[in-house]
Design a protein around this motif. Sequence first.
Motif, PDB file in Angstrom:
ATOM      1  N   PRO A 174       0.810  -1.221   0.000  1.00  0.00           N
ATOM      2  CA  PRO A 174       0.000   0.000   0.000  1.00  0.00           C
ATOM      3  C   PRO A 174       0.844   1.272   0.000  1.00  0.00           C
ATOM      4  O   PRO A 174       0.393   2.309  -0.502  1.00  0.00           O
ATOM      5  N   LEU A 175       2.063   1.214   0.521  1.00  0.00           N
ATOM      6  CA  LEU A 175       2.941   2.390   0.528  1.00  0.00           C
ATOM      7  C   LEU A 175       3.365   2.727  -0.897  1.00  0.00           C
ATOM      8  O   LEU A 175       3.352   3.893  -1.305  1.00  0.00           O
ATOM      9  N   VAL A 176       3.755   1.706  -1.649  1.00  0.00           N
ATOM     10  CA  VAL A 176       4.160   1.895  -3.045  1.00  0.00           C
ATOM     11  C   VAL A 176       2.978   2.404  -3.859  1.00  0.00           C
ATOM     12  O   VAL A 176       3.113   3.358  -4.632  1.00  0.00           O
ATOM     13  N   SER A 177       1.814   1.800  -3.675  1.00  0.00           N
ATOM     14  CA  SER A 177       0.632   2.227  -4.433  1.00  0.00           C
ATOM     15  C   SER A 177       0.275   3.678  -4.130  1.00  0.00           C
ATOM     16  O   SER A 177       0.040   4.468  -5.048  1.00  0.00           O
ATOM     17  N   ALA A 178       0.234   4.043  -2.854  1.00  0.00           N
ATOM     18  CA  ALA A 178      -0.115   5.414  -2.483  1.00  0.00           C
ATOM     19  C   ALA A 178       0.893   6.406  -3.050  1.00  0.00           C
ATOM     20  O   ALA A 178       0.525   7.461  -3.576  1.00  0.00           O
ATOM     21  N   THR A 179       2.166   6.068  -2.960  1.00  0.00           N
ATOM     22  CA  THR A 179       3.216   6.981  -3.415  1.00  0.00           C
ATOM     23  C   THR A 179       3.182   7.150  -4.931  1.00  0.00           C
ATOM     24  O   THR A 179       3.318   8.269  -5.438  1.00  0.00           O
ATOM     25  N   THR A 180       2.955   6.066  -5.662  1.00  0.00           N
ATOM     26  CA  THR A 180       2.915   6.183  -7.124  1.00  0.00           C
ATOM     27  C   THR A 180       1.690   6.969  -7.585  1.00  0.00           C
ATOM     28  O   THR A 180       1.785   7.801  -8.488  1.00  0.00           O
ATOM     29  N   VAL A 181       0.550   6.741  -6.976  1.00  0.00           N
ATOM     30  CA  VAL A 181      -0.669   7.459  -7.375  1.00  0.00           C
ATOM     31  C   VAL A 181      -0.512   8.956  -7.110  1.00  0.00           C
ATOM     32  O   VAL A 181      -0.820   9.792  -7.973  1.00  0.00           O
ATOM     33  N   ILE A 182      -0.022   9.315  -5.927  1.00  0.00           N
ATOM     34  CA  ILE A 182       0.159  10.736  -5.599  1.00  0.00           C
ATOM     35  C   ILE A 182       1.218  11.355  -6.515  1.00  0.00           C
ATOM     36  O   ILE A 182       1.080  12.500  -6.941  1.00  0.00           O
ATOM     37  N   SER A 183       2.258  10.598  -6.855  1.00  0.00           N
ATOM     38  CA  SER A 183       3.293  11.148  -7.749  1.00  0.00           C
ATOM     39  C   SER A 183       2.699  11.520  -9.100  1.00  0.00           C
ATOM     40  O   SER A 183       3.049  12.547  -9.679  1.00  0.00           O
ATOM     41  N   HIS A 184       1.814  10.694  -9.594  1.00  0.00           N
ATOM     42  CA  HIS A 184       1.158  10.993 -10.871  1.00  0.00           C
ATOM     43  C   HIS A 184       0.292  12.241 -10.730  1.00  0.00           C
ATOM     44  O   HIS A 184       0.329  13.133 -11.589  1.00  0.00           O
ATOM     45  N   GLU A 185      -0.462  12.299  -9.651  1.00  0.00           N
ATOM     46  CA  GLU A 185      -1.322  13.458  -9.391  1.00  0.00           C
ATOM     47  C   GLU A 185      -0.500  14.748  -9.328  1.00  0.00           C
ATOM     48  O   GLU A 185      -0.945  15.799  -9.770  1.00  0.00           O
ATOM     49  N   GLN A 186       0.724  14.659  -8.794  1.00  0.00           N
ATOM     50  CA  GLN A 186       1.581  15.831  -8.643  1.00  0.00           C
ATOM     51  C   GLN A 186       2.407  16.139  -9.893  1.00  0.00           C
ATOM     52  O   GLN A 186       3.194  17.081  -9.891  1.00  0.00           O
ATOM     53  N   GLY A 187       2.246  15.353 -10.952  1.00  0.00           N
ATOM     54  CA  GLY A 187       2.955  15.627 -12.193  1.00  0.00           C
ATOM     55  C   GLY A 187       4.405  15.162 -12.212  1.00  0.00           C
ATOM     56  O   GLY A 187       5.178  15.586 -13.064  1.00  0.00           O
ATOM     57  N   ARG A 188       4.769  14.307 -11.301  1.00  0.00           N
ATOM     58  CA  ARG A 188       6.119  13.729 -11.247  1.00  0.00           C
ATOM     59  C   ARG A 188       5.968  12.217 -11.099  1.00  0.00           C
ATOM     60  O   ARG A 188       6.215  11.648 -10.033  1.00  0.00           O
ATOM     61  N   PRO A 189       5.522  11.550 -12.141  1.00  0.00           N
ATOM     62  CA  PRO A 189       5.175  10.132 -12.016  1.00  0.00           C
ATOM     63  C   PRO A 189       6.356   9.240 -11.648  1.00  0.00           C
ATOM     64  O   PRO A 189       7.416   9.290 -12.258  1.00  0.00           O
ATOM     65  N   LEU A 190       6.138   8.454 -10.621  1.00  0.00           N
ATOM     66  CA  LEU A 190       7.078   7.428 -10.180  1.00  0.00           C
ATOM     67  C   LEU A 190       6.391   6.083 -10.368  1.00  0.00           C
ATOM     68  O   LEU A 190       5.227   5.930  -9.999  1.00  0.00           O
ATOM     69  N   HIS A 191       7.117   5.126 -10.920  1.00  0.00           N
ATOM     70  CA  HIS A 191       6.567   3.784 -11.104  1.00  0.00           C
ATOM     71  C   HIS A 191       6.837   2.963  -9.854  1.00  0.00           C
ATOM     72  O   HIS A 191       7.702   3.300  -9.041  1.00  0.00           O
ATOM     73  N   GLY A 192       6.115   1.878  -9.718  1.00  0.00           N
ATOM     74  CA  GLY A 192       6.269   1.031  -8.545  1.00  0.00           C
ATOM     75  C   GLY A 192       6.826  -0.335  -8.873  1.00  0.00           C
ATOM     76  O   GLY A 192       6.714  -0.823 -10.002  1.00  0.00           O
ATOM     77  N   LEU A 193       7.453  -0.925  -7.863  1.00  0.00           N
ATOM     78  CA  LEU A 193       7.886  -2.315  -7.959  1.00  0.00           C
ATOM     79  C   LEU A 193       7.714  -2.963  -6.596  1.00  0.00           C
ATOM     80  O   LEU A 193       7.742  -2.298  -5.568  1.00  0.00           O
TER      81      LEU A 193
END
Length: 185
Positions: free
Chosen positions: A74-93
């Motif tokens: 859930p930490l990876v999912s939350a962080t990746t979703v918020i990163s996209h929302e903020q315009g700095r997309p981070l992918h998850g693994l």
Amino acid sequence: MLELKRRLARLLVEKSYREGDFVLASGRRSDYYFDCRVTALHAEGAWLIGTLFNDMLKELKIKGVGGMTMGADPLVSATTVISHEQGRPLHGLLVRKEAKGHGTGQFVEGLGNFSSGDSVAMLEDVVTTGGSLLKACDRVRAAGLSIAAVCAILDREEGGREKLREAGYGLLALFTRKELVELAR
């Protein structure tokens, strides 16, 4: 961000922090237990965690975030979703505890979103000895990625930070136990 940390601290203490007699994943006994999944799977908790991790990582040149399944999922999912929302997309693994028994037999899921040598940050809910985080880091590096940071919600201050430092990683934590309790007031 301080107000967001206060909100997260209150939610963590309410939902995830328990006192008693517990055996931790490290095998150690503790007078408290921190089950971050309850907060990380709460709608506001996930948003706060994703937002605060993104703030922590904003200066780093990374392509994504990862962690050991199941605690970091859930930490990876939350962080990746918020990163996209903020315009700095981070992918998850996600790093498996055991290699997949079929198909490619891999330890790390999500590699299709990365190229060899890409830099990532590793996420963890709680660091006690650092053992799980080090294992995840080893598997991610073996998969060809580099690690720019290791991050946790809670540093229990029980030797994990030092073990991570010995392995060449500096720990970035949102809270120590003392900070968590103080901010939750």
